[in-house]
Design a protein around this motif. Structure first.
Motif, PDB file in Angstrom:
ATOM      1  N   VAL A  26       0.846  -1.193   0.000  1.00  0.00           N
ATOM      2  CA  VAL A  26       0.000   0.000   0.000  1.00  0.00           C
ATOM      3  C   VAL A  26       0.880   1.241   0.000  1.00  0.00           C
ATOM      4  O   VAL A  26       0.881   2.020   0.947  1.00  0.00           O
ATOM      5  CB  VAL A  26      -0.939  -0.020   1.219  1.00  0.00           C
ATOM      6  CG1 VAL A  26      -2.104  -0.924   0.967  1.00  0.00           C
ATOM      7  CG2 VAL A  26      -0.213  -0.459   2.464  1.00  0.00           C
ATOM      8  N   THR A  27       1.658   1.402  -1.062  1.00  0.00           N
ATOM      9  CA  THR A  27       2.655   2.479  -1.087  1.00  0.00           C
ATOM     10  C   THR A  27       2.010   3.861  -1.070  1.00  0.00           C
ATOM     11  O   THR A  27       2.548   4.785  -0.470  1.00  0.00           O
ATOM     12  CB  THR A  27       3.540   2.376  -2.334  1.00  0.00           C
ATOM     13  OG1 THR A  27       2.767   1.833  -3.394  1.00  0.00           O
ATOM     14  CG2 THR A  27       4.726   1.482  -2.091  1.00  0.00           C
ATOM     15  N   TYR A  28       0.869   3.988  -1.713  1.00  0.00           N
ATOM     16  CA  TYR A  28       0.293   5.342  -1.752  1.00  0.00           C
ATOM     17  C   TYR A  28      -0.144   5.794  -0.368  1.00  0.00           C
ATOM     18  O   TYR A  28      -0.027   6.948   0.014  1.00  0.00           O
ATOM     19  CB  TYR A  28      -0.862   5.410  -2.762  1.00  0.00           C
ATOM     20  CG  TYR A  28      -2.067   4.567  -2.415  1.00  0.00           C
ATOM     21  CD1 TYR A  28      -2.101   3.209  -2.735  1.00  0.00           C
ATOM     22  CD2 TYR A  28      -3.180   5.113  -1.795  1.00  0.00           C
ATOM     23  CE1 TYR A  28      -3.197   2.439  -2.431  1.00  0.00           C
ATOM     24  CE2 TYR A  28      -4.275   4.346  -1.482  1.00  0.00           C
ATOM     25  CZ  TYR A  28      -4.283   3.007  -1.803  1.00  0.00           C
ATOM     26  OH  TYR A  28      -5.371   2.231  -1.496  1.00  0.00           O
ATOM     27  N   ILE A  29      -0.637   4.848   0.443  1.00  0.00           N
ATOM     28  CA  ILE A  29      -1.014   5.213   1.811  1.00  0.00           C
ATOM     29  C   ILE A  29       0.231   5.495   2.640  1.00  0.00           C
ATOM     30  O   ILE A  29       0.271   6.399   3.465  1.00  0.00           O
ATOM     31  CB  ILE A  29      -1.833   4.076   2.457  1.00  0.00           C
ATOM     32  CG1 ILE A  29      -3.138   3.914   1.725  1.00  0.00           C
ATOM     33  CG2 ILE A  29      -2.063   4.366   3.914  1.00  0.00           C
ATOM     34  CD1 ILE A  29      -4.151   3.080   2.448  1.00  0.00           C
ATOM     35  N   LYS A  30       1.295   4.711   2.358  1.00  0.00           N
ATOM     36  CA  LYS A  30       2.515   4.896   3.137  1.00  0.00           C
ATOM     37  C   LYS A  30       3.083   6.293   2.901  1.00  0.00           C
ATOM     38  O   LYS A  30       3.561   6.941   3.808  1.00  0.00           O
ATOM     39  CB  LYS A  30       3.544   3.842   2.713  1.00  0.00           C
ATOM     40  CG  LYS A  30       4.592   3.554   3.770  1.00  0.00           C
ATOM     41  CD  LYS A  30       5.638   2.622   3.260  1.00  0.00           C
ATOM     42  CE  LYS A  30       5.240   1.196   3.559  1.00  0.00           C
ATOM     43  NZ  LYS A  30       6.364   0.277   3.433  1.00  0.00           N
ATOM     44  N   PRO A  72       4.216   5.088   7.731  1.00  0.00           N
ATOM     45  CA  PRO A  72       4.255   3.618   7.770  1.00  0.00           C
ATOM     46  C   PRO A  72       3.278   2.994   8.753  1.00  0.00           C
ATOM     47  O   PRO A  72       2.781   1.888   8.520  1.00  0.00           O
ATOM     48  CB  PRO A  72       5.700   3.317   8.178  1.00  0.00           C
ATOM     49  CG  PRO A  72       6.203   4.548   8.826  1.00  0.00           C
ATOM     50  CD  PRO A  72       5.486   5.687   8.203  1.00  0.00           C
ATOM     51  N   TYR A  73       2.979   3.687   9.883  1.00  0.00           N
ATOM     52  CA  TYR A  73       2.113   3.059  10.879  1.00  0.00           C
ATOM     53  C   TYR A  73       0.697   2.896  10.340  1.00  0.00           C
ATOM     54  O   TYR A  73       0.067   1.857  10.483  1.00  0.00           O
ATOM     55  CB  TYR A  73       2.088   3.883  12.167  1.00  0.00           C
ATOM     56  CG  TYR A  73       3.463   4.172  12.712  1.00  0.00           C
ATOM     57  CD1 TYR A  73       3.911   5.475  12.882  1.00  0.00           C
ATOM     58  CD2 TYR A  73       4.321   3.141  13.038  1.00  0.00           C
ATOM     59  CE1 TYR A  73       5.162   5.738  13.371  1.00  0.00           C
ATOM     60  CE2 TYR A  73       5.582   3.396  13.519  1.00  0.00           C
ATOM     61  CZ  TYR A  73       5.997   4.697  13.682  1.00  0.00           C
ATOM     62  OH  TYR A  73       7.255   4.952  14.155  1.00  0.00           O
ATOM     63  N   GLN A 116      -1.736   9.390  13.071  1.00  0.00           N
ATOM     64  CA  GLN A 116      -0.649   9.333  12.106  1.00  0.00           C
ATOM     65  C   GLN A 116       0.714   9.179  12.762  1.00  0.00           C
ATOM     66  O   GLN A 116       1.579   8.498  12.262  1.00  0.00           O
ATOM     67  CB  GLN A 116      -0.643  10.618  11.282  1.00  0.00           C
ATOM     68  CG  GLN A 116      -0.297  10.381   9.860  1.00  0.00           C
ATOM     69  CD  GLN A 116      -0.642  11.591   9.018  1.00  0.00           C
ATOM     70  OE1 GLN A 116      -1.381  12.459   9.442  1.00  0.00           O
ATOM     71  NE2 GLN A 116      -0.104  11.657   7.852  1.00  0.00           N
ATOM     72  N   GLU A 117       0.922   9.853  13.909  1.00  0.00           N
ATOM     73  CA  GLU A 117       2.247   9.817  14.517  1.00  0.00           C
ATOM     74  C   GLU A 117       2.358   8.757  15.591  1.00  0.00           C
ATOM     75  O   GLU A 117       3.418   8.571  16.150  1.00  0.00           O
ATOM     76  CB  GLU A 117       2.569  11.188  15.151  1.00  0.00           C
ATOM     77  CG  GLU A 117       2.674  12.282  14.123  1.00  0.00           C
ATOM     78  CD  GLU A 117       3.696  11.953  13.055  1.00  0.00           C
ATOM     79  OE1 GLU A 117       4.774  11.443  13.406  1.00  0.00           O
ATOM     80  OE2 GLU A 117       3.408  12.155  11.863  1.00  0.00           O
ATOM     81  N   ASN A 142       4.821  -4.592   4.375  1.00  0.00           N
ATOM     82  CA  ASN A 142       4.092  -3.547   5.087  1.00  0.00           C
ATOM     83  C   ASN A 142       4.316  -3.641   6.588  1.00  0.00           C
ATOM     84  O   ASN A 142       4.249  -2.638   7.290  1.00  0.00           O
ATOM     85  CB  ASN A 142       2.600  -3.674   4.801  1.00  0.00           C
ATOM     86  CG  ASN A 142       2.310  -3.549   3.321  1.00  0.00           C
ATOM     87  OD1 ASN A 142       2.703  -2.604   2.692  1.00  0.00           O
ATOM     88  ND2 ASN A 142       1.633  -4.543   2.770  1.00  0.00           N
ATOM     89  N   LEU A 143       4.569  -4.854   7.086  1.00  0.00           N
ATOM     90  CA  LEU A 143       4.765  -5.004   8.525  1.00  0.00           C
ATOM     91  C   LEU A 143       6.176  -4.656   8.947  1.00  0.00           C
ATOM     92  O   LEU A 143       6.404  -4.195  10.061  1.00  0.00           O
ATOM     93  CB  LEU A 143       4.497  -6.458   8.937  1.00  0.00           C
ATOM     94  CG  LEU A 143       3.050  -6.876   9.074  1.00  0.00           C
ATOM     95  CD1 LEU A 143       2.985  -8.279   9.631  1.00  0.00           C
ATOM     96  CD2 LEU A 143       2.309  -5.941   9.996  1.00  0.00           C
ATOM     97  N   LEU A 144       7.147  -4.906   8.041  1.00  0.00           N
ATOM     98  CA  LEU A 144       8.530  -4.746   8.456  1.00  0.00           C
ATOM     99  C   LEU A 144       8.923  -3.292   8.605  1.00  0.00           C
ATOM    100  O   LEU A 144       9.979  -2.987   9.132  1.00  0.00           O
ATOM    101  CB  LEU A 144       9.454  -5.446   7.451  1.00  0.00           C
ATOM    102  CG  LEU A 144       9.213  -6.944   7.393  1.00  0.00           C
ATOM    103  CD1 LEU A 144      10.006  -7.556   6.267  1.00  0.00           C
ATOM    104  CD2 LEU A 144       9.619  -7.589   8.698  1.00  0.00           C
TER     105      LEU A 144
END
Lengths: 470, 252
Positions: free
Chosen positions: B68-72, B77-78, B116-117, B137-139
């Motif tokens: 899910v790169t666009y969300i990242k 990342p969280y 977000q933070e 996504n988990l790493l």
């Protein structure tokens, strides 16, 4: 009613007919094309588009990618000729089965990375309807290469290049090494490189069987026989600068059956030499190297069989489950095998110590004198080990630069090579198979550029030297 | 019984085709070989359709595990990790918050923007179809403390080789019930030196659960390993048996 002209019993018409009939009668005999009188179902087919000499992992990989990348289903007819279906002397099944990305050439790193991805998704690539999924028994424990003072700078340079290509390798100092693996004696070690992902070892027999099963379902023909002769035709051409060049084209491959004089001439368009340790002999049969030395015609394929020993020992106090495949700077290596504190290992001999490759007998004195002292120095727990068994296998050793030969021969235009990988053929086989299939089908390398591995480098003297050989 | 004449184009290969059953000889002689398998052996069309359906299944799992790169990039990342896990059907726990699970109405983006933070501390991906690609996504979650991957059908030894990236923060890991994990994958858990609780019970692919547990305990000395009880296969010795009978019974 038709009035037929009376045809005389002599004359040009009948002479032509008689010679045709004679040819037909001759073709009934063994070696001929027509055989109505006896069963030929055990013989290979009379015609095949591609003949792959050698049914090891490289040959099967080329066959797989040829069938996978063909434009239309069933477009290419592939025949795999393997001399021994028990694979008693094949390098594939006698291999230790490791896969690593820690090489000194970027092309090798890319080949290994793709092969790791292939092995990881093997049940998608080699899926056959109704057959159970493959279990490669992969151990993701990684490779640990140790370097002494002289080799430290080269290792750092190599690791930087490997990281750029996408391999996950980390460098460790002797202190970090001692902390992580307390059973190592770090005396003499200046630097170590540890592969973190996509490195380890697996079961090569399973890969071979998986490939065979998938190929049979894709319609590749298998034949147990030995290639004894190539029938080719030559054409003399002139290059742009006025030199005379003789181009050869192989038309037929004579496949001799096991334990019999019977042979079948297979008409083919392309021949792939994936014969492993015996590729040099196959190349000689095709006329590679028949010419004055110092010319392209006189350049032989410098691949010869080299015998390597692998020893299995038991050591109750040895390294635990976390042990990677450790390679000492002196050339000795070992890895764990199973849960019961058994270890596999060996050492590459120097040029003077090379054993005679005539047979696969094991020399235990080599272990006593060369391998054990080096291992015991590196891992003190190995002082009290007990050898359980050993075996020997061949490397298809490239005496020129210890790297593979891939691609067509410049003069024998329809012979392609996929051999000479000197001990890292198994781990690069899926990627090399794809490269050769691309070369055959498209005419150039598409995904990984293996032009440093073409045959012509032997004539031009351009070495693509691989330094990290185990 | 039906006997179909093998079509002409099959004649040359039927002998070689038979070899494909050599890998699983009992399977071909099994009584009650279904009509579908019978048809697959003889008709290319049936075989092609079945291969296509097999391929579609694989593609379905791959689609679920897309990055899910666009969300990242937008939310960090969280949030990306949380979105990915919630979409697969798992639950997540942010620091100082409660466990969250995706409900039928889907994920509400309002509460996400507040988080977000806030680092993601615990992930429960039990039973989710997470695979090697999805672990990307988990790493990225560098403060992950607890990871539960129970009964994940697509998690195999290659995936365990990637978990070293969480070595700094991971304290609790559960792999119970994963069908594809074997002792070879467990060997690369030695990177996780901060691990305090590891659950490796009920792994059908591990050949020797008792011995594996001993070796894993040696490999991770500070970690409590829950697994097969290594004494379960052992029989009580003769001295201990007589002691049990002679001594006073100790209340359980």
């Amino acid at each position: 009613m038709n009035i037929q002209e009376k045809v005389p019993l002599r004359g040009p018409y009948w002479d032509g007919k008689v010679s045709e009939i004679k040819k037909k009668i001759q073709s009934i005999f063994p070696g001929g094309a027509w055989s109505p009188l006896y069963d030929t179902s055990h013989l290979p087919p009379e015609r095949s588009d591609v003949v792959i000499v050698g049914g090891g992992v490289l040959g099967l990989s080329v066959a797989y990618w040829l069938k996978r990348l063909e434009k239309q289903r069933g477009a290419i007819r592939v025949l795999v000729v393997e001399r021994d279906h028990t694979y008693a002397r094949a390098s594939t099944v006698l291999s230790v089965g490791g896969i690593r990305q820690q090489f000194s050439l970027p092309q090798n790193v890319q080949l290994s990375l793709f092969s790791a991805e292939f092995l990881r998704n093997i049940n998608e690539y080699l899926a056959v309807v109704d057959d159970p999924p493959l279990d490669l028994q992969f151990n993701p424990s990684g490779y640990l290469l140790l370097a002494s003072e002289e080799g430290a700078a080269i290792m750092e340079h190599n690791v930087k290049m490997q990281r750029q290509e996408g391999a996950k390798v980390c460098l460790m100092s002797p202190e970090q090494l001692q902390k992580k693996f307390p059973w190592i004696n770090t005396e003499g070690v200046a630097l170590a490189s540890y592969g973190l992902e996509n490195e380890g070892w697996f079961d090569p027999w399973c890969l071979l069987q998986g490939l065979r099963r998938k190929l049979q379902s894709m319609g590749v023909l298998f034949c147990q026989g030995e290639v004894t002769r190539f029938i080719s035709s030559s054409s003399h051409m002139e290059t742009g600068s006025g030199e005379q060049v003789t181009l050869k084209r192989i038309h037929e491959v004579h496949v001799k059956m096991d334990r019999s004089q019977e042979f079948q001439p297979v008409e083919c368009a392309i021949v792939v030499n994936a014969a492993g340790a015996w590729s040099g002999q196959i190349a000689e049969l095709a006329g590679v190297g028949n010419g004055p030395p110092g010319t392209m015609q006189g350049t032989r394929l410098p691949v010869e069989p080299r015998k390597r020993y692998v020893y299995l020992w038991h050591c109750p106090q040895g390294p635990g489950l976390e042990a990677p495949l450790v390679a000492d700077p002196s050339g000795a290596y070992f890895r764990r095998e199973g849960l019961g504190n058994n270890y596999l290992g060996g050492c590459s001999p120097t040029e003077e110590e090379e054993p005679d490759p005539g047979n696969l007998e094991v020399d235990y004195d080599f272990f006593q004198e060369k391998v054990w002292p080096r291992l015991a120095r590196r891992v003190p727990a190995f002082e009290t080990l007990k050898v359980r068994s050993a075996w020997a296998g061949y490397y298809d050793y490239n005496t020129f630069d210890q790297n593979g030969v891939v691609g067509p021969h410049p003069l024998v235009v329809n012979m392609y090579f996929a051999t000479g990988f000197s001990g890292h053929g198994l781990q690069q086989a899926p990627a090399v198979g794809r490269a050769v299939a691309e070369m055959v089908l498209e005419g150039h390398f598409q995904t990984i550029n293996l032009s440093p591995f073409l045959f012509s480098r032997f004539y031009f003297g351009e070495k693509a030297q691989e330094h990290c050989i185990l | 019984s039906l006997s179909l004449v093998t079509p002409v184009w099959n004649r040359g290969t039927s002998g070689i085709r038979g070899l494909s059953k050599a890998v699983d000889p009992e399977g071909s002689q099994r009584k009650g070989r279904t009509l579908l398998q019978f048809l697959t052996d003889r008709f290319y069309d049936v075989e092609a359709v079945r291969e296509y359906l097999l391929r579609k299944q694989v593609l379905k799992v791959q689609k679920k595990n897309r990055s899910v790169t666009y969300i990242k990039e937008r939310y960090g990342p969280y949030i990306a990790g949380a979105y990915f896990i919630l979409k697969l059907g798992g639950s997540v726990k942010f620091r100082d918050r409660e466990w969250m699970r995706a409900d039928e109405r889907g994920l509400s983006s309002l509460e996400f923007r507040k988080l977000q933070e806030v680092p993601l501390e615990a992930v429960d991906a039990s039973g989710c179809a997470i695979n090697y690609q999805g672990l990307d996504n988990l790493l990225a979650l560098k403060e992950l403390q607890s990871l539960s991957l129970r009964r994940c059908p697509h998690l195999d030894d290659w995936c365990l080789g990637r978990l070293y990236q969480l070595a700094d923060s991971l304290q609790e890991l559960s792999l119970a019930g994963c069908p594809r994990i074997s002792e070879r994958g467990l060997a690369c858990l030695h990177h996780l030196q901060n691990l305090r609780r590891l659950d490796i019970s009920d792994l059908p692919a591990v050949s020797n659960p008792g011995l594996t547990q001993i070796l894993v305990e040696e490999m991770l000395p500070h970690c409590e390993v829950l697994g097969a009880d290594w004494a379960q296969g052992l029989k009580v010795g003769p001295e201990e048996q007589s002691q049990d009978a002679a001594g006073s019974p100790i209340p359980a």
